[in-house]
Design an enzyme around this catalytic site. Structure first.
Site, PDB file in Angstrom:
ATOM      1  N   HIS A 279       0.822  -1.215   0.000  1.00  0.00           N
ATOM      2  CA  HIS A 279       0.000   0.000   0.000  1.00  0.00           C
ATOM      3  C   HIS A 279       0.854   1.262   0.000  1.00  0.00           C
ATOM      4  CE1 HIS A 279       0.081   1.123   4.389  1.00  0.00           C
ATOM      5  NE2 HIS A 279       0.166  -0.165   4.599  1.00  0.00           N
TER       6      HIS A 279
ATOM      7  N   ASP B 217       5.826   1.712   6.854  1.00  0.00           N
ATOM      8  CA  ASP B 217       4.532   1.059   6.690  1.00  0.00           C
ATOM      9  C   ASP B 217       3.734   1.920   5.708  1.00  0.00           C
ATOM     10  OD1 ASP B 217       1.984   0.036   6.884  1.00  0.00           O
ATOM     11  OD2 ASP B 217       1.661   0.652   8.955  1.00  0.00           O
TER      12      ASP B 217
ATOM     13  N   GLU C  13      -5.222   1.735   2.560  1.00  0.00           N
ATOM     14  CA  GLU C  13      -5.086   0.598   3.473  1.00  0.00           C
ATOM     15  C   GLU C  13      -5.346   1.035   4.904  1.00  0.00           C
ATOM     16  OE1 GLU C  13      -2.900  -2.368   6.086  1.00  0.00           O
ATOM     17  OE2 GLU C  13      -2.747  -0.202   5.972  1.00  0.00           O
ATOM     18  N   GLU C  14      -4.841   2.217   5.244  1.00  0.00           N
ATOM     19  CA  GLU C  14      -4.884   2.661   6.644  1.00  0.00           C
ATOM     20  C   GLU C  14      -6.281   3.067   7.098  1.00  0.00           C
ATOM     21  OE1 GLU C  14      -2.531   2.123   8.545  1.00  0.00           O
ATOM     22  OE2 GLU C  14      -0.661   2.165   7.413  1.00  0.00           O
TER      23      GLU C  14
ATOM     24  N   HIS D 148       3.495   3.970  12.435  1.00  0.00           N
ATOM     25  CA  HIS D 148       2.412   4.894  12.812  1.00  0.00           C
ATOM     26  C   HIS D 148       2.939   6.007  13.717  1.00  0.00           C
ATOM     27  CE1 HIS D 148      -1.298   2.477  11.469  1.00  0.00           C
ATOM     28  NE2 HIS D 148      -0.229   1.962  10.894  1.00  0.00           N
TER      29      HIS D 148
END
Lengths: 349, 361
Positions: free
Chosen positions: A66, A173, A202-203, A316
Site C-alpha cells: 500500500h 509502513d 489501506e490505513e 504509525h
C-alpha cells in the site's frame, strides 16, 4: 539490490495520506514503466502493473503493497491563523506535540506545539487531537484558509536517513513493501504472470486492495508490508512481554492477523521456501494489526493470501526504523516463494 | 549577516547545558572578525570585547555587558538496556513532546537516533494518551547491543536533531530558539556596533549552563565586572492554547523586563531608547526571579544593575519553538541603540539618590 534503499528513500520522503496518494504514484511510475507490460490506475487510485511471466506457469499472482501512510488532514481554521487537524489512520495523539509537518501539495512548513511546560497545569494525560493545532505562521483565519484549505493533507516532515545497518524514515509502513514490489517488477520475468498493485486507503480499512483484487482476479495474493516490531523493553507491569516481531530476524510471516487467516498450505509453502533457501524468518505474533491480505482474500470467490513483512519499529509515528538485511531477505523470500509456486501449493486438500 | 541563516546555524548546532563546546566554536567564528578581543573563561563562557572611545585619564572606561546564554535543554543517557538507551532531562526538557523525535547521541562518535514509541496496535485505548514517564522512554540508534556497548556510555549527552523551518511572515520554527534567538540578536548587535562609535566598553558574553541555574552568568559577571548589564533571553509568546496574562504578541517587538531583578534606571533608558528609535516593545512585569541570566548577574560581586530584553517565543522548551525574525532584529537594534546612548558620565542611579552636585537625579 542497492536500489532497494535508494527507492525506499524516495518513497519514504513522498507524501501520501490515505486518499491522497498521487505523490507516491509519481515516484513509482517512472521506476517501473520500462520493466512492465502494462500500467493502469483504477477508480480508487490503485496503480496496477502487469508483468507477463515466462509462460512456464499458468498462475496469476497478485502482489500488493500500500502507498498510503498515516497522517493528518486540515479540518478547520482558528481565528489566530492556526489549523485544526484530525488524524488519517491510526496515530496516537500523544505523538503529535513537538512535531514539524508539511501541509498541502506545496509542503508548507508547520509545527504542533503545546503550552510551555512552565505554564502548563501538570498533567499525565496528552491532549486530544481536537485540542491541538498546526501553526504555519498565518496571520488570521482567511489567510490560513487560502494557504491550507479544508482537506489539505498534512504529513510528518521527517527526511529519510540511511545508517550502517538500519534506515530511519517515515511511512516504512508500507513504503518498505512498495520498495520490494518495485524491485520484483524491475527484475527478470518470473514463471507466472505478476500483477503488482500499489494500493490506496489501506490505513482507513484495506479498501484499495479489495477492488484491486476484484479487478485482477488472481490465483494467489501476496501482501508486502512494513509491520510492527514492538520490541522495546516493556514496562514491568506489562503482562505480554513477547515482541510482535523483532528487528534483524528476517521477514515476518503472518499466520493470522485481525483481517484474515493464511491458508495452511500457502503458509507452509513460504516457510519451506525460507528453510530451503536458508533465508531467516520469523512468525509475526498472531492477532495484531490488519493488512491488505484481508482485502484480497475476500475478493470474488475468495483468494488464498499471505502477508510477508519487513519488521519496522515505531510504525504509525513520525519516524520508523528497519534493518537493511530484513528488507533484502524479505525481497529474496518473496521472489523465491513465487518462483516455486505451483497449482498444487494452492489447492485445498 | 542574514538573520535567518545566522539563526539556522546557531539553532542547529548542539550545545546542551554543560556541553557547549560546539556552539561556542560556531559563535567564536562568527564573533572573531567583529570584536577587539575574545576569550573563553574556565566555565566555558565566551567573552568578547569591543572597546569604547571614551578616554578619561582619571578613571577606567565604564563597561556594559550584554549576555545571551548559548546552552540549550537536552538529554543525558542514564542506562543501557539491550540496544536501547534510557534517558533523563538535562535542563528542563519537556517529556510531553519527546516521542517520535530524531536525536543525536554524542557517544564515542555522533550517532543519529530516534525516540521510540510503541505503535497503537499493541496499546489499550486507555494507554494511548498517557504521557510516558522517563523510565518508558528510550533512544534507539539502530545498532546491535554489542555496538551500543562500544559506542555509548552512561552520562553521554543527547540533543534533539531538528532543522530550522521557515514559516509564513518571516517566522522560524526549530529547537533552541531559547536562547539562540538572543544569541543571534547579540551577534547582530556586535556587527552593527563595529561600525558605530560607543563611549563605553562593550562586553558580549555567550553564557553557559543557564538552563541548570544561570551558572555561567554568575561567573562571567564576576570576571567581566561591568558597570551594568543587559541580559537577552526569550519570553512566552501568545499561542492558540495560551493567551492568558504573561504572554506577549509574536512579531510585535521584544519585551523590556520590569521588577526587582531589573534596575529602574536601566529600564527607563531602554524605554527611552526604544521610543527614540521607534522600536515597538512591551513591558514585562516580573514580580520575582526573571529566570534569566539577569538573576545571576545582578548579585555578582557588590551587585550589578541589570536590564532584560526578551524575545517572544511560542512553544517554549519544545523542539518547534517559533520566533519572528523581526523581533530578533529589533532586539539587536534596541541593544545597539542602548549601548551607543551610554555617555562617559552615565551611571545607573536611584530616583531618590542625590548626585554629587546636590541635585536630585
Amino acid at each position: 539490490m542497492n536500489d532497494l534503499i535508494t527507492n525506499l528513500e524516495a518513497l519514504s520522503n513522498a507524501a501520501g495520506i490515505s486518499g491522497n496518494e498521487g505523490d507516491v504514484r509519481q515516484v513509482i511510475r517512472p521506476l517501473i514503466e520500462n520493466s512492465v507490460d502494462d500500467i493502469q490506475v483504477d477508480a480508487l487510485g490503485n496503480l496496477i502493473a502487469y508483468k507477463a511471466g515466462t509462460g512456464t506457469s499458468e498462475l496469476r499472482v497478485l502482489i500488493t503493497a500500500h502507498m498510503d501512510e498515516v497522517g493528518l488532514m486540515v479540518v478547520g481554521h482558528n481565528s489566530d491563523g492556526t489549523l485544526k487537524v484530525d488524524t488519517v489512520g491510526g496515530i496516537p495523539a500523544r505523538l503529535l506535540p513537538g512535531l514539524t509537518v508539511y501541509v498541502g501539495a506545496e509542503r508548507i512548513s508547520g509545527v504542533i506545539g503545546l503550552e510551555a511546560i512552565h505554564r502548563a497545569n501538570r498533567t499525565s494525560k496528552a491532549p486530544d487531537v481536537s485540542k491541538l493545532a498546526v501553526d504555519i505562521g498565518a496571520n488570521g483565519q482567511s489567510e490560513a484558509q487560502e494557504i491550507a484549505p479544508l482537506g489539505a493533507p498534512v504529513v510528518f516532515a521527517t527526511q529519510f536517513k540511511a545508517l550502517e545497518q538500519s534506515c530511519l524514515g517515515k511511512a516504512f509502513d508500507d513504503r518498505a513493501g512498495c520498495a520490494i514490489l518495485i524491485n520484483i517488477l524491475r527484475g527478470e520475468p518470473l514463471p507466472c504472470d505478476i500483477y503488482g498493485a500499489f494500493t490506496v486507503q489501506e490505513e482507513v480499512g484495506l479498501r484499495g486492495a479489495r477492488v484491486a483484487a476484484y479487478a485482477v482476479a488472481p490465483d494467489v495474493g501476496i501482501t508486502l508490508e512494513g509491520t510492527l516490531a514492538d520490541d522495546l523493553p516493556k514496562p514491568p507491569d506489562d503482562a505480554d512481554v513477547s515482541p510482535t516481531t523483532e528487528l534483524g530476524k528476517g521477514p515476518a510471516i503472518t499466520v493470522m492477523d485481525r483481517s484474515y487467516t493464511t491458508p495452511p498450505r500457502l503458509l507452509q509453502h513460504v516457510i519451506q521456501t525460507a528453510e530451503d533457501e536458508a533465508i531467516p524468518f520469523q512468525i509475526k505474533q498472531p492477532g495484531i494489526g490488519g493488512t491488505d491480505a484481508g482485502g484480497v482474500h475476500q475478493a470474488r470467490a475468495g483468494v488464498p493470501a499471505i502477508t510477508v513483512a519487513v519488521p519496522c519499529r515505531y510504525i504509525h509515528s513520525p519516524v520508523s526504523m528497519l534493518r537493511v538485511d530484513d528488507l533484502r531477505y524479505t525481497a529474496a523470500l518473496v521472489g523465491a516463494a513465487i518462483r516455486r509456486l505451483t497449482q498444487d501449493t494452492l489447492s485445498i486438500t | 549577516l542574514e538573520t535567518y541563516d545566522l539563526l539556522k546555524s546557531l539553532s542547529e548546532t548542539p550545545g546542551p547545558a554543560g556541553y557547549e563546546d560546539a556552539i561556542r566554536q560556531v559563535t567564536m567564528a562568527l564573533w572573531q572578525p567583529l570584536v577587539d578581543d575574545l576569550r573563553a573563561d574556565a566555565m566555558g563562557n565566551l567573552i568578547a570585547i569591543q572597546r569604547g572611545t571614551a578616554s578619561d585619564d582619571d578613571a577606567p572606561r565604564p563597561a556594559v555587558m550584554g549576555a545571551a546564554h548559548m546552552d540549550e535543554i537536552g538529554l543525558i543517557v542514564t542506562g543501557i538496556e539491550r540496544e536501547f538507551l534510557r534517558i533523563q532531562s538535562l535542563g528542563g526538557m519537556d517529556r510531553r513532546v519527546l516521542l517520535g523525535l530524531e536525536v543525536c547521541v554524542h557517544g564515542r562518535q555522533e550517532l543519529p537516533g530516534i525516540i521510540g514509541s510503541r505503535p497503537p496496535h499493541v496499546l489499550a485505548r486507555s494507554e494511548r494518551d498517557i504521557v510516558l514517564p522517563w523510565h518508558e522512554i528510550f533512544v534507539d540508534v539502530g545498532l546491535s547491543p554489542h555496538e551500543v556497548e562500544e559506542q555509548v556510555r552512561i552520562g553521554d549527552h543527547v540533543t534533539i536533531s531538528q532543522p530550522l523551518h521557515q514559516l509564513k511572515h518571516k517566522q522560524a520554527a526549530g529547537k533552541a530558539m531559547d536562547n539562540r534567538a538572543s544569541l543571534a540578536a547579540l551577534t547582530l548587535a556586535l556587527e552593527a556596533l563595529r561600525h558605530r562609535s560607543h563611549a563605553w566598553d562593550f562586553y558580549a558574553v555567550a553564557t553557559v549552563q543557564e538552563e541548570l541555574g544561570v551558572k555561567g552568568a554568575i561567573t562571567s559577571a564576576y570576571g567581566v565586572n561591568p558597570d551594568l548589564a543587559i541580559a537577552l533571553d526569550v519570553t512566552f509568546a501568545k499561542q492558540h492554547n495560551d493567551s492568558d496574562p504573561g504572554v506577549f504578541d509574536l512579531g510585535k517587538g521584544p519585551t523590556i523586563g520590569l521588577g526587582p531583578n531589573l534596575h529602574p534606571w536601566v529600564v527607563t533608558r531602554l524605554k527611552e531608547v526604544a521610543g527614540a528609535e521607534e522600536i515597538p516593545t512591551e513591558l514585562e512585569p516580573l514580580p520575582g526571579s526573571s529566570g534569566t541570566d539577569a538573576w545571576g548577574i545582578q548579585v555578582a560581586r557588590e551587585g550589578i544593575p541589570c536590564g532584560l530584553i526578551s524575545i517572544p517565543v511560542r512553544y517554549m522548551h519544545q523542539p518547534v519553538e517559533v520566533v519572528a525574525l523581526k523581533d530578533i532584529e529589533r532586539t539587536s537594534r534596541l541593544l545597539t541603540a542602548f549601548i551607543t546612548s551610554l555617555e562617559l558620565g552615565d551611571r545607573p542611579r536611584w530616583g531618590d539618590e542625590v548626585n554629587n552636585t546636590g541635585e536630585k537625579a
